[in-house]
Design a protein around this motif. Structure first.
Motif, PDB file in Angstrom:
ATOM      1  N   GLU A  14     -71.916  21.196 -66.258  1.00  0.00           N
ATOM      2  CA  GLU A  14     -71.621  20.982 -64.848  1.00  0.00           C
ATOM      3  C   GLU A  14     -71.249  22.307 -64.205  1.00  0.00           C
ATOM      4  N   LEU A  15     -71.611  22.442 -62.964  1.00  0.00           N
ATOM      5  CA  LEU A  15     -71.257  23.625 -62.192  1.00  0.00           C
ATOM      6  C   LEU A  15     -69.893  23.384 -61.562  1.00  0.00           C
ATOM      7  N   ASP A  16     -68.996  24.346 -61.661  1.00  0.00           N
ATOM      8  CA  ASP A  16     -67.690  24.262 -61.013  1.00  0.00           C
ATOM      9  C   ASP A  16     -67.921  24.376 -59.508  1.00  0.00           C
ATOM     10  N   VAL A  17     -67.746  23.272 -58.805  1.00  0.00           N
ATOM     11  CA  VAL A  17     -68.097  23.225 -57.386  1.00  0.00           C
ATOM     12  C   VAL A  17     -67.256  24.189 -56.550  1.00  0.00           C
ATOM     13  N   LEU A  18     -66.011  24.427 -56.939  1.00  0.00           N
ATOM     14  CA  LEU A  18     -65.176  25.360 -56.169  1.00  0.00           C
ATOM     15  C   LEU A  18     -65.710  26.786 -56.268  1.00  0.00           C
ATOM     16  N   ARG A  19     -66.124  27.175 -57.464  1.00  0.00           N
ATOM     17  CA  ARG A  19     -66.717  28.510 -57.620  1.00  0.00           C
ATOM     18  C   ARG A  19     -68.086  28.573 -56.955  1.00  0.00           C
ATOM     19  N   ALA A  20     -68.824  27.476 -57.005  1.00  0.00           N
ATOM     20  CA  ALA A  20     -70.129  27.444 -56.337  1.00  0.00           C
ATOM     21  C   ALA A  20     -69.957  27.636 -54.840  1.00  0.00           C
ATOM     22  N   GLN A  21     -68.940  27.018 -54.260  1.00  0.00           N
ATOM     23  CA  GLN A  21     -68.684  27.181 -52.826  1.00  0.00           C
ATOM     24  C   GLN A  21     -68.418  28.636 -52.490  1.00  0.00           C
ATOM     25  N   ASP A  22     -67.635  29.313 -53.334  1.00  0.00           N
ATOM     26  CA  ASP A  22     -67.391  30.746 -53.127  1.00  0.00           C
ATOM     27  C   ASP A  22     -68.688  31.534 -53.252  1.00  0.00           C
ATOM     28  N   GLY A  23     -69.535  31.161 -54.248  1.00  0.00           N
ATOM     29  CA  GLY A  23     -70.813  31.844 -54.438  1.00  0.00           C
ATOM     30  C   GLY A  23     -71.749  31.649 -53.261  1.00  0.00           C
ATOM     31  N   VAL A  24     -71.797  30.426 -52.734  1.00  0.00           N
ATOM     32  CA  VAL A  24     -72.648  30.142 -51.572  1.00  0.00           C
ATOM     33  C   VAL A  24     -72.164  30.947 -50.376  1.00  0.00           C
ATOM     34  N   ARG A  25     -70.843  30.967 -50.145  1.00  0.00           N
ATOM     35  CA  ARG A  25     -70.289  31.754 -49.035  1.00  0.00           C
ATOM     36  C   ARG A  25     -70.672  33.225 -49.191  1.00  0.00           C
ATOM     37  N   GLN A  26     -70.570  33.751 -50.422  1.00  0.00           N
ATOM     38  CA  GLN A  26     -70.911  35.150 -50.677  1.00  0.00           C
ATOM     39  C   GLN A  26     -72.373  35.432 -50.354  1.00  0.00           C
ATOM     40  N   VAL A  27     -73.268  34.565 -50.792  1.00  0.00           N
ATOM     41  CA  VAL A  27     -74.699  34.759 -50.534  1.00  0.00           C
ATOM     42  C   VAL A  27     -74.977  34.689 -49.035  1.00  0.00           C
ATOM     43  N   LEU A  28     -74.348  33.760 -48.340  1.00  0.00           N
ATOM     44  CA  LEU A  28     -74.593  33.619 -46.905  1.00  0.00           C
ATOM     45  C   LEU A  28     -74.089  34.814 -46.110  1.00  0.00           C
ATOM     46  N   THR A  29     -72.990  35.418 -46.545  1.00  0.00           N
ATOM     47  CA  THR A  29     -72.380  36.480 -45.745  1.00  0.00           C
ATOM     48  C   THR A  29     -72.752  37.893 -46.162  1.00  0.00           C
ATOM     49  N   ASP A  30     -73.229  38.084 -47.378  1.00  0.00           N
ATOM     50  CA  ASP A  30     -73.518  39.433 -47.874  1.00  0.00           C
ATOM     51  C   ASP A  30     -74.650  40.067 -47.064  1.00  0.00           C
ATOM     52  N   PRO A  31     -74.373  41.192 -46.387  1.00  0.00           N
ATOM     53  CA  PRO A  31     -75.394  41.802 -45.532  1.00  0.00           C
ATOM     54  C   PRO A  31     -76.504  42.521 -46.297  1.00  0.00           C
ATOM     55  N   ILE A  32     -76.279  42.836 -47.568  1.00  0.00           N
ATOM     56  CA  ILE A  32     -77.278  43.576 -48.328  1.00  0.00           C
ATOM     57  C   ILE A  32     -78.076  42.660 -49.241  1.00  0.00           C
ATOM     58  N   VAL A  73     -67.069  25.949 -46.171  1.00  0.00           N
ATOM     59  CA  VAL A  73     -68.137  25.691 -47.140  1.00  0.00           C
ATOM     60  C   VAL A  73     -67.667  24.571 -48.065  1.00  0.00           C
ATOM     61  N   ARG A  74     -68.395  23.471 -48.076  1.00  0.00           N
ATOM     62  CA  ARG A  74     -68.068  22.332 -48.951  1.00  0.00           C
ATOM     63  C   ARG A  74     -69.366  21.853 -49.572  1.00  0.00           C
ATOM     64  N   CYS A  75     -69.426  21.956 -50.900  1.00  0.00           N
ATOM     65  CA  CYS A  75     -70.659  21.615 -51.609  1.00  0.00           C
ATOM     66  C   CYS A  75     -70.532  20.297 -52.356  1.00  0.00           C
ATOM     67  N   ASN A  76     -71.605  19.535 -52.331  1.00  0.00           N
ATOM     68  CA  ASN A  76     -71.768  18.320 -53.140  1.00  0.00           C
ATOM     69  C   ASN A  76     -70.587  17.363 -52.984  1.00  0.00           C
ATOM     70  N   ASN A  77     -70.046  17.291 -51.776  1.00  0.00           N
ATOM     71  CA  ASN A  77     -68.893  16.435 -51.479  1.00  0.00           C
ATOM     72  C   ASN A  77     -67.721  16.687 -52.422  1.00  0.00           C
ATOM     73  N   GLY A  78     -67.595  17.925 -52.924  1.00  0.00           N
ATOM     74  CA  GLY A  78     -66.489  18.295 -53.784  1.00  0.00           C
ATOM     75  C   GLY A  78     -66.634  17.877 -55.237  1.00  0.00           C
ATOM     76  N   VAL A  79     -67.800  17.347 -55.617  1.00  0.00           N
ATOM     77  CA  VAL A  79     -68.042  16.876 -56.977  1.00  0.00           C
ATOM     78  C   VAL A  79     -68.860  17.914 -57.734  1.00  0.00           C
ATOM     79  N   ASN A  80     -68.452  18.234 -58.979  1.00  0.00           N
ATOM     80  CA  ASN A  80     -69.199  19.177 -59.804  1.00  0.00           C
ATOM     81  C   ASN A  80     -70.590  18.616 -60.080  1.00  0.00           C
ATOM     82  N   PRO A  81     -71.652  19.314 -59.658  1.00  0.00           N
ATOM     83  CA  PRO A  81     -73.002  18.824 -59.953  1.00  0.00           C
ATOM     84  C   PRO A  81     -73.408  19.116 -61.397  1.00  0.00           C
ATOM     85  N   THR A  82     -74.194  18.212 -61.971  1.00  0.00           N
ATOM     86  CA  THR A  82     -74.746  18.431 -63.307  1.00  0.00           C
ATOM     87  C   THR A  82     -75.894  19.418 -63.193  1.00  0.00           C
ATOM     88  N   VAL A  83     -75.883  20.405 -64.066  1.00  0.00           N
ATOM     89  CA  VAL A  83     -76.904  21.451 -64.057  1.00  0.00           C
ATOM     90  C   VAL A  83     -78.175  20.918 -64.712  1.00  0.00           C
TER      91      VAL A  83
END
Length: 107
Positions: A32-50, A61-71
């Motif tokens: 399972e993907l840790d949804v809290l870390r995934a949210q941070d990762g998504v935010r990073q990808v969206l905001t990184d200018p390079i 940023v709220r992913c998968n309704n707060g539930v860890n998705p199965t990889v």
């Protein structure tokens, strides 16, 4: 020149995602993907200018309704985000069974 820059950017994005995911995937039972870390990762990808989309004003940023998705390669989940005050959705798709994912642009 433009194509080489785009390829370099995509490679850098892949490296960034790999580094982010090293701490984001749990190791017991079904992966399972840790949804809290995934949210941070998504935010990073969206905001990184390079290496990302370079969007400013990304909040809530709220992913998968707060539930860890199965990889599972080819499956996806949705993140809701606020970009410049407007509610948007971002599709995140697993690109392998190890937890690597690709982040689509806000829609």
């Amino acid at each position: 020149m433009l194509i080489a820059t785009a390829i370099a950017g995509l490679l850098a994005l892949a490296v960034l995602l790999t580094l982010l995911l090293r701490g984001a995937v749990s190791s017991s039972g079904p992966v399972e993907l840790d949804v809290l870390r995934a949210q941070d990762g998504v935010r990073q990808v969206l905001t990184d200018p390079i290496d990302g989309y370079g969007r400013e004003g990304v909040t809530n940023v709220r992913c998968n309704n707060g539930v860890n998705p199965t990889v599972r390669n080819g499956t996806s989940f949705i993140c809701s985000v606020t970009v410049d005050g407007a509610q948007r959705q971002v599709r995140v798709e697993f690109t392998d069974d190890a937890g690597t994912y690709a982040v689509d642009r806000p829609r």
